[in-house]
Design an enzyme around this catalytic site. Structure first.
Site, PDB file in Angstrom:
ATOM      1  N   THR A   1      16.595  22.838  61.928  1.00  0.00           N
ATOM      2  CA  THR A   1      17.315  22.759  60.663  1.00  0.00           C
ATOM      3  C   THR A   1      18.666  23.453  60.782  1.00  0.00           C
ATOM      4  O   THR A   1      19.686  22.947  60.326  1.00  0.00           O
ATOM      5  CB  THR A   1      16.491  23.422  59.545  1.00  0.00           C
ATOM      6  OG1 THR A   1      15.175  22.920  59.600  1.00  0.00           O
ATOM      7  CG2 THR A   1      17.096  23.174  58.201  1.00  0.00           C
TER       8      THR A   1
ATOM      9  N   HIS B   1      -9.393  45.531  81.417  1.00  0.00           N
ATOM     10  CA  HIS B   1      -8.323  44.526  81.538  1.00  0.00           C
ATOM     11  C   HIS B   1      -7.181  45.062  82.394  1.00  0.00           C
ATOM     12  O   HIS B   1      -6.722  44.420  83.335  1.00  0.00           O
ATOM     13  CB  HIS B   1      -7.729  44.199  80.164  1.00  0.00           C
ATOM     14  CG  HIS B   1      -8.592  43.331  79.297  1.00  0.00           C
ATOM     15  ND1 HIS B   1      -9.089  42.135  79.710  1.00  0.00           N
ATOM     16  CD2 HIS B   1      -9.007  43.489  78.007  1.00  0.00           C
ATOM     17  CE1 HIS B   1      -9.788  41.581  78.720  1.00  0.00           C
ATOM     18  NE2 HIS B   1      -9.767  42.397  77.682  1.00  0.00           N
TER      19      HIS B   1
ATOM     20  N   GLY C   1      11.136  19.440  68.748  1.00  0.00           N
ATOM     21  CA  GLY C   1      10.731  20.732  69.292  1.00  0.00           C
ATOM     22  C   GLY C   1       9.730  21.424  68.409  1.00  0.00           C
ATOM     23  O   GLY C   1       9.468  20.978  67.294  1.00  0.00           O
ATOM     24  N   PRO C   2       9.177  22.524  68.897  1.00  0.00           N
ATOM     25  CA  PRO C   2       8.176  23.251  68.121  1.00  0.00           C
ATOM     26  C   PRO C   2       8.768  23.828  66.834  1.00  0.00           C
ATOM     27  O   PRO C   2       9.996  23.940  66.725  1.00  0.00           O
ATOM     28  CB  PRO C   2       7.744  24.383  69.054  1.00  0.00           C
ATOM     29  CG  PRO C   2       8.462  24.210  70.323  1.00  0.00           C
ATOM     30  CD  PRO C   2       9.482  23.156  70.175  1.00  0.00           C
ATOM     31  N   PRO C   3       7.941  24.182  65.869  1.00  0.00           N
ATOM     32  CA  PRO C   3       8.446  24.728  64.610  1.00  0.00           C
ATOM     33  C   PRO C   3       9.221  26.028  64.838  1.00  0.00           C
ATOM     34  O   PRO C   3       8.886  26.789  65.740  1.00  0.00           O
ATOM     35  CB  PRO C   3       7.181  25.015  63.803  1.00  0.00           C
ATOM     36  CG  PRO C   3       6.073  24.328  64.486  1.00  0.00           C
ATOM     37  CD  PRO C   3       6.473  24.112  65.899  1.00  0.00           C
ATOM     38  N   GLY C   4      10.230  26.221  64.013  1.00  0.00           N
ATOM     39  CA  GLY C   4      10.946  27.489  64.030  1.00  0.00           C
ATOM     40  C   GLY C   4      11.887  27.700  65.197  1.00  0.00           C
ATOM     41  O   GLY C   4      12.286  28.812  65.494  1.00  0.00           O
ATOM     42  N   THR C   5      12.285  26.610  65.853  1.00  0.00           N
ATOM     43  CA  THR C   5      13.200  26.781  66.978  1.00  0.00           C
ATOM     44  C   THR C   5      14.644  26.539  66.575  1.00  0.00           C
ATOM     45  O   THR C   5      15.527  26.524  67.418  1.00  0.00           O
ATOM     46  CB  THR C   5      12.842  25.832  68.126  1.00  0.00           C
ATOM     47  OG1 THR C   5      12.571  24.551  67.585  1.00  0.00           O
ATOM     48  CG2 THR C   5      11.641  26.330  68.880  1.00  0.00           C
TER      49      THR C   5
ATOM     50  N   GLU D   1     -10.568  47.869  77.278  1.00  0.00           N
ATOM     51  CA  GLU D   1      -9.128  47.692  77.486  1.00  0.00           C
ATOM     52  C   GLU D   1      -8.699  48.165  78.873  1.00  0.00           C
ATOM     53  O   GLU D   1      -7.886  47.522  79.530  1.00  0.00           O
ATOM     54  CB  GLU D   1      -8.324  48.419  76.402  1.00  0.00           C
ATOM     55  CG  GLU D   1      -8.500  47.865  74.992  1.00  0.00           C
ATOM     56  CD  GLU D   1      -8.278  46.364  74.897  1.00  0.00           C
ATOM     57  OE1 GLU D   1      -7.465  45.813  75.668  1.00  0.00           O
ATOM     58  OE2 GLU D   1      -8.942  45.718  74.054  1.00  0.00           O
TER      59      GLU D   1
HETATM   60  P1  ADP Z   1      12.946  24.467  62.490  1.00  0.00           P
HETATM   61  O1  ADP Z   1      13.742  23.593  61.610  1.00  0.00           O
HETATM   62  O2  ADP Z   1      13.107  24.147  63.951  1.00  0.00           O
HETATM   63  O3  ADP Z   1      11.514  24.612  62.114  1.00  0.00           O
HETATM   64  P2  ADP Z   1      14.667  26.451  61.419  1.00  0.00           P
HETATM   65  O4  ADP Z   1      15.969  25.915  61.788  1.00  0.00           O
HETATM   66  O5  ADP Z   1      14.226  26.241  60.019  1.00  0.00           O
HETATM   67  O6  ADP Z   1      13.537  25.933  62.395  1.00  0.00           O
HETATM   68  O7  ADP Z   1      14.648  27.997  61.770  1.00  0.00           O
HETATM   69  C1  ADP Z   1      14.009  28.939  60.974  1.00  0.00           C
HETATM   70  C2  ADP Z   1      14.695  30.264  61.085  1.00  0.00           C
HETATM   71  O8  ADP Z   1      14.519  30.816  62.380  1.00  0.00           O
HETATM   72  C3  ADP Z   1      16.183  30.183  60.909  1.00  0.00           C
HETATM   73  O9  ADP Z   1      16.527  30.310  59.574  1.00  0.00           O
HETATM   74  C4  ADP Z   1      16.695  31.337  61.733  1.00  0.00           C
HETATM   75  O10 ADP Z   1      16.700  32.525  60.991  1.00  0.00           O
HETATM   76  C5  ADP Z   1      15.680  31.466  62.832  1.00  0.00           C
HETATM   77  N1  ADP Z   1      16.101  30.814  64.071  1.00  0.00           N
HETATM   78  C6  ADP Z   1      15.451  29.816  64.703  1.00  0.00           C
HETATM   79  N2  ADP Z   1      16.094  29.467  65.831  1.00  0.00           N
HETATM   80  C7  ADP Z   1      17.178  30.242  65.932  1.00  0.00           C
HETATM   81  C8  ADP Z   1      18.249  30.338  66.887  1.00  0.00           C
HETATM   82  N3  ADP Z   1      18.302  29.560  67.966  1.00  0.00           N
HETATM   83  N4  ADP Z   1      19.208  31.259  66.649  1.00  0.00           N
HETATM   84  C9  ADP Z   1      19.151  32.053  65.568  1.00  0.00           C
HETATM   85  N5  ADP Z   1      18.185  31.998  64.637  1.00  0.00           N
HETATM   86  C10 ADP Z   1      17.193  31.116  64.799  1.00  0.00           C
HETATM   87 ZN    ZN Z   2     -10.484  41.956  75.791  1.00  0.00          ZN
END
Ligand code: ADP
Ligand code: ZN
Length: 614
Positions: free
Chosen positions: A223, A441, A216-220, A438
Site C-alpha cells: 500500500t 536447546h 507479496g506477504p502482508p505488511g511488506t 531451555e
Molecule cells: P501491505 O499493503 O503490503 O500489507 P502496508 O503498505 O499497508 O503493507 O504497510 C503497513 C505498514 O508497515 C506501513 O504503514 C508502514 O508503517 C510499515 N511498512 C511496511 N513496509 C515498509 C517499508 N518497506 N518501509 C517502511 N515502512 C514499512
Molecule cells: Zn523448547
C-alpha cells in the site's frame, strides 16, 4: 490496508447542527426580538399619553395593560394600577378597546426569522461542510462525498463508490519513506515517469502497463509503495479494497467499479489502487461456489472497464498476497500484466525500515539497528514498525523521555513471544524443568557446527504461553540452508525434550511447539527439498499459499504418503538421539548452566558461552 467509512457521520452531524440552530432560534431569538418590539413604560407615561389623546389600541389585561400610540406604530406595555375611571378616560381619548394586541413582531420579521434565516443557515452550513470535507480529501483522509446535499441524492454513498481520493496531498508518501524494496521501487519508477509526462510515451506509441500487480506477504509495504507512486508523480490517488466491492448486494460491486473508474478518469493522470484484489479476481475454478458467481460478474466488469482500454493516464495498482488464486484472465497481457514482487525485507532492508520508523520516535543513539535487525529475522515491514512503536510505548510506561536499546530489544521479544507474564507462578519444580529444557536447546545448538549462536535464554513466562525460550540469531543473511544445517536445527529443537529426559527421566507437555516445528522442517526436507534418498528430486507437496503461512497440499499416492510419514519419523528420531547424545556427554555443563539459569532467570549469550567455555 483497508479503511472504510460511510458518509453517514458528517451527514448526521450536519442535520444535528441545523436542528440545534433552529431550536436556538425559536426558543431564544424569536421571543427576544418580539419583546424588543414592546416598549415598557411607567404608568405615568400611560396616563400622560391618554391625556394627550396619543393612544390607539388598548387591551387591559389582569396584571398589565398593552397599548399603542395613535398611529399604532409601537406597542407599549405597563403594569396595571387601581385606577377609577380609567376606562372612561381612555374612551374619551378615543382609544379603541381591543384584544388583538399581541406581543408580537411584525409578520414580515417573523417570517424572516422563522423561515428565511434557517434556510440561509442551512445552505451556508451545507456548503461549508462540503468544503471542509473536500479539504480533508485533499489531506488524504476522507471519502468521496456521494450525492448532492440538497435534493439530489440525500443518501450519500449508497451505491456510490467509497473510493478514497487523495488529491495531490502535500504530506504524501514518497519513495524515500519506503525503506528497502529497491527492486520494487526501481520497477515503479517507470510508472512515475509515465504519469509525469504521458505524452512522451504516447508520441513513441508506447503504452504503459495499465495494471501493475504488487505481490507479496502482508505488511511488506505494498500500500505504501502505491501511495508513494502517487506521491512521487504528484497525481491523485484513489484507493479501494477488493473486499469492499463484494461487501453488499449483487450488482452493487459492479456499480462501485464503474463509479470508481469514472471518478478516476476525470482526474487522470492518476493512480487507482485496489488492495486485496484476490477478493474479486478469484480463479473461476468451481471450488467454493457460494461467492463465485458474484465475483465472476465483478471480475468480468473489472476486466471490461474502460480504464483498461486506451492510454488514458489512469494506472491501476493492485496488491495481493495470494497471486496463485487470481484468475488468469486478470493477469493476461493488457490487464495486470506487470507483476512487482514485494518480498519480506532482508537484513539490510530490515535495518533501513527500523531506521525509518525510529526517526518518528525519540530514541537513544546507542541503538545498534543492525543487531536488532538480525534479531528480527523474518519480520515484515509492518512488524518492524510495530516493534519500534512498542519500544516507544515501553519507554513511556517506564517514565523515560526516549526509547533505549533495551526497550527495542524487549519489544522484539514482545512481538515474537508476547508480553512478560509477571504473575504467572511456576512451582520450583516446573521452573527447574523449564531451565533444563531451555539449556538443552542452547547446549545442543552450541555443540553443533553451523548453528546460529545463542544470544539469550530466559525462563520468564510470556503471554503467548511460552514458559521460556532460547533465542538464536543468525549473523548476516541466510538464503540457503544445507541439509546438515536443517538437521542440526531439528536436533536443536529436540534438545529441550532431550534434557528433560536425561535429567528427570520423564517428559512434559513443554515441548509441543518444538515438536510441531521439528516435524514441519523434517517434512519439508523430504517432500519439498529433495533431501531424502528415496524420493530423489520429486516434489511430493506443493505450497498453496506462499505468502500466508505456506500451507501445503500433498501430491502423491497413498503408499508414498505412508512412506513419507515413516521417513519423517526416522529423521526426527535420528536427530533426537543425536541431541540426547550431546547432552549426556556434556551432562556436567548441562547441570551447571541449568542451575545458573534457574537462579538468574535470564542469561545472555555471552554469559552462556563463558560458563560453557570454563
Ligand atoms: P501491505 O499493503 O503490503 O500489507 P502496508 O503498505 O499497508 O503493507 O504497510 C503497513 C505498514 O508497515 C506501513 O504503514 C508502514 O508503517 C510499515 N511498512 C511496511 N513496509 C515498509 C517499508 N518497506 N518501509 C517502511 N515502512 C514499512
Ligand atoms: Zn523448547
Amino acid at each position: 490496508m483497508q479503511t472504510k467509512r460511510k458518509p453517514k457521520h458528517p451527514m448526521a452531524m450536519y442535520y444535528l447542527l441545523v436542528l440545534g440552530i433552529l431550536l436556538v432560534l425559536n426558543i431564544f431569538v424569536l421571543p427576544w426580538i418580539s419583546s424588543q418590539r414592546v416598549v415598557k413604560v411607567d404608568y405615568g407615561t400611560f396616563m400622560k399619553m391618554t391625556d394627550e389623546k396619543d393612544i390607539g389600541l388598548v387591551e387591559v389585561q389582569s396584571n398589565q395593560i398593552l397599548f399603542t400610540d395613535k398611529e399604532q406604530t409601537q406597542v407599549y406595555k405597563t403594569g396595571r394600577m387601581e385606577d377609577e375611571g380609567l376606562v372612561d378616560r381612555l374612551y374619551a381619548a378615543g382609544a379603541v378597546f381591543s384584544s388583538e394586541i399581541v406581543e408580537q413582531a411584525s409578520p414580515f420579521l417573523t417570517f424572516l426569522i422563522s423561515w428565511l434565516v434557517p434556510i440561509i443557515i442551512f445552505m451556508a452550513l451545507g456548503s461549508y461542510m462540503r468544503r471542509k470535507l473536500n479539504d480533508k480529501e485533499n489531506g488524504g483522509n476522507a471519502m468521496m462525498f456521494g450525492g448532492n446535499m440538497f435534493g439530489g441524492n440525500m443518501f450519500g454513498g449508497l451505491g456510490k463508490s467509497n473510493a478514497k481520493v487523495y488529491v495531490k496531498s502535500s504530506d504524501g508518501i514518497h519513495f524515500s519513506d519506503v525503506a528497502g524494496e529497491d527492486e520494487a521501487k526501481e520497477n515503479l519508477q517507470e510508472i512515475v515517469s509515465y504519469l509525469h509526462n504521458p505524452k512522451k510515451y504516447q508520441e513513441i506509441g508506447a503504452s504503459m502497463p495499465k495494471g501493475v500487480l504488487l505481490v507479496g506477504p502482508p505488511g511488506t509495504g505494498k500500500t505504501m509503495l502505491a501511495k508513494a507512486v502517487a506521491g512521487e508523480a504528484n497525481v491523485p490517488f484513489f484507493s479501494m479494497s477488493g473486499s469492499e466491492f463484494v461487501e453488499m448486494f449483487v450488482g452493487m460491486g459492479a456499480s462501485k467499479v464503474r463509479d470508481l473508474f469514472s471518478q478516476a478518469k476525470e482526474k487522470a493522470p492518476c493512480i487507482v489502487f485496489i488492495d486485496e484484489i484476490d477478493a474479486i479476481g478469484k480463479k473461476r475454478d468451481g471450488q467454493l461456489s457460494t461467492n463465485d458467481e458474484r465475483e465472476q460478474t465483478l471480475n468480468q466488469r473489472l476486466t471490461e472497464m474502460d480504464g483498461f482500454e486506451g492510454n488514458n493516464g489512469v494506472v491501476i495498482l493492485a496488491a495481493t498476497n495470494r497471486p496463485e488464486s487470481l484468475d488468469p484472465a486478470l493477469t493476461r497481457p493488457g490487464r495486470f500484466d506487470r507483476r512487482v514482487p514485494v518480498e519480506l525485507p532482508d537484513l539490510k532492508g530490515r535495518e533501513e525500515i527500523l531506521k525509518v520508523h525510529a526517526k518518528k520516535i525519540k530514541i537513544g543513539d546507542n541503538v545498534d539497528f543492525a543487531k536488532v535487525a538480525r534479531m528480527a529475522a523474518g519480520a515484515s515491514g509492518a512488524e518492524l514498525a510495530n516493534i519500534v512503536n512498542e519500544a516507544a510505548l515501553r519507554a513511556v510506561r517506564d517514565g523515560r523521555k526516549f526509547a533505549t536499546k533495551a526497550d527495542l530489544e524487549e519489544s522484539i521479544e514482545v512481538v515474537i513471544a508476547g508480553y512478560q507474564k509477571k504473575n504467572a507462578i511456576l512451582t520450583t519444580k516446573e521452573k527447574l524443568i523449564v531451565s533444563y529444557h531451555e539449556i538443552g536447546h542452547a547446549l545442543v545448538a552450541a555443540m553443533q557446527t553451523n548453528s546460529a549462536p545463542v544470544t539469550k535464554i530466559t525462563i520468564i513466562p510470556r503471554t503467548s504461553g511460552a514458559l521460556g525460550y532460547t533465542m538464536q540469531v543468525d549473523e548476516g543473511n541466510h538464503y540457503l540452508m544445507t541439509k546438515e544445517e536443517l538437521e542440526n536445527k531439528i536436533a536443536t529443537l529436540t534438545g529441550g525434550r532431550a534434557a528433560e529426559e536425561i535429567e528427570f527421566g520423564y517428559v512434559t507437555t513443554g515441548a509441543s511447539n518444538d515438536i510441531e516445528q521439528a516435524t514441519k522442517l523434517a517434512r519439508s526436507m523430504i517432500t519439498r527439498y529433495g533431501m531424502s534418498d528415496n524420493f530423489d528430486m520429486v516434489a511430493l507437496e506443493t505450497v498453496t499459499n506462499q505468502y500466508l503461512g505456506g500451507d501445503t497440499s500433498l501430491a502423491c499416492s497413498a503408499e508414498t504418503q505412508s512412506e513419507i510419514d515413516r521417513k519423517v519419523v526416522e529423521l526426527v528420531r535420528t536427530q533426537h538421539e543425536k541431541a540426547k547424545k550431546i547432552l549426556t556427554e556434556n551432562k556436567a555443563k548441562l547441570d551447571e548452566l541449568a542451575q545458573h539459569l534457574y537462579e538468574k532467570e535470564t542469561i545472555t549469550g555471552e554469559e552462556f558461552m563463558q560458563i560453557l567455555g570454563q
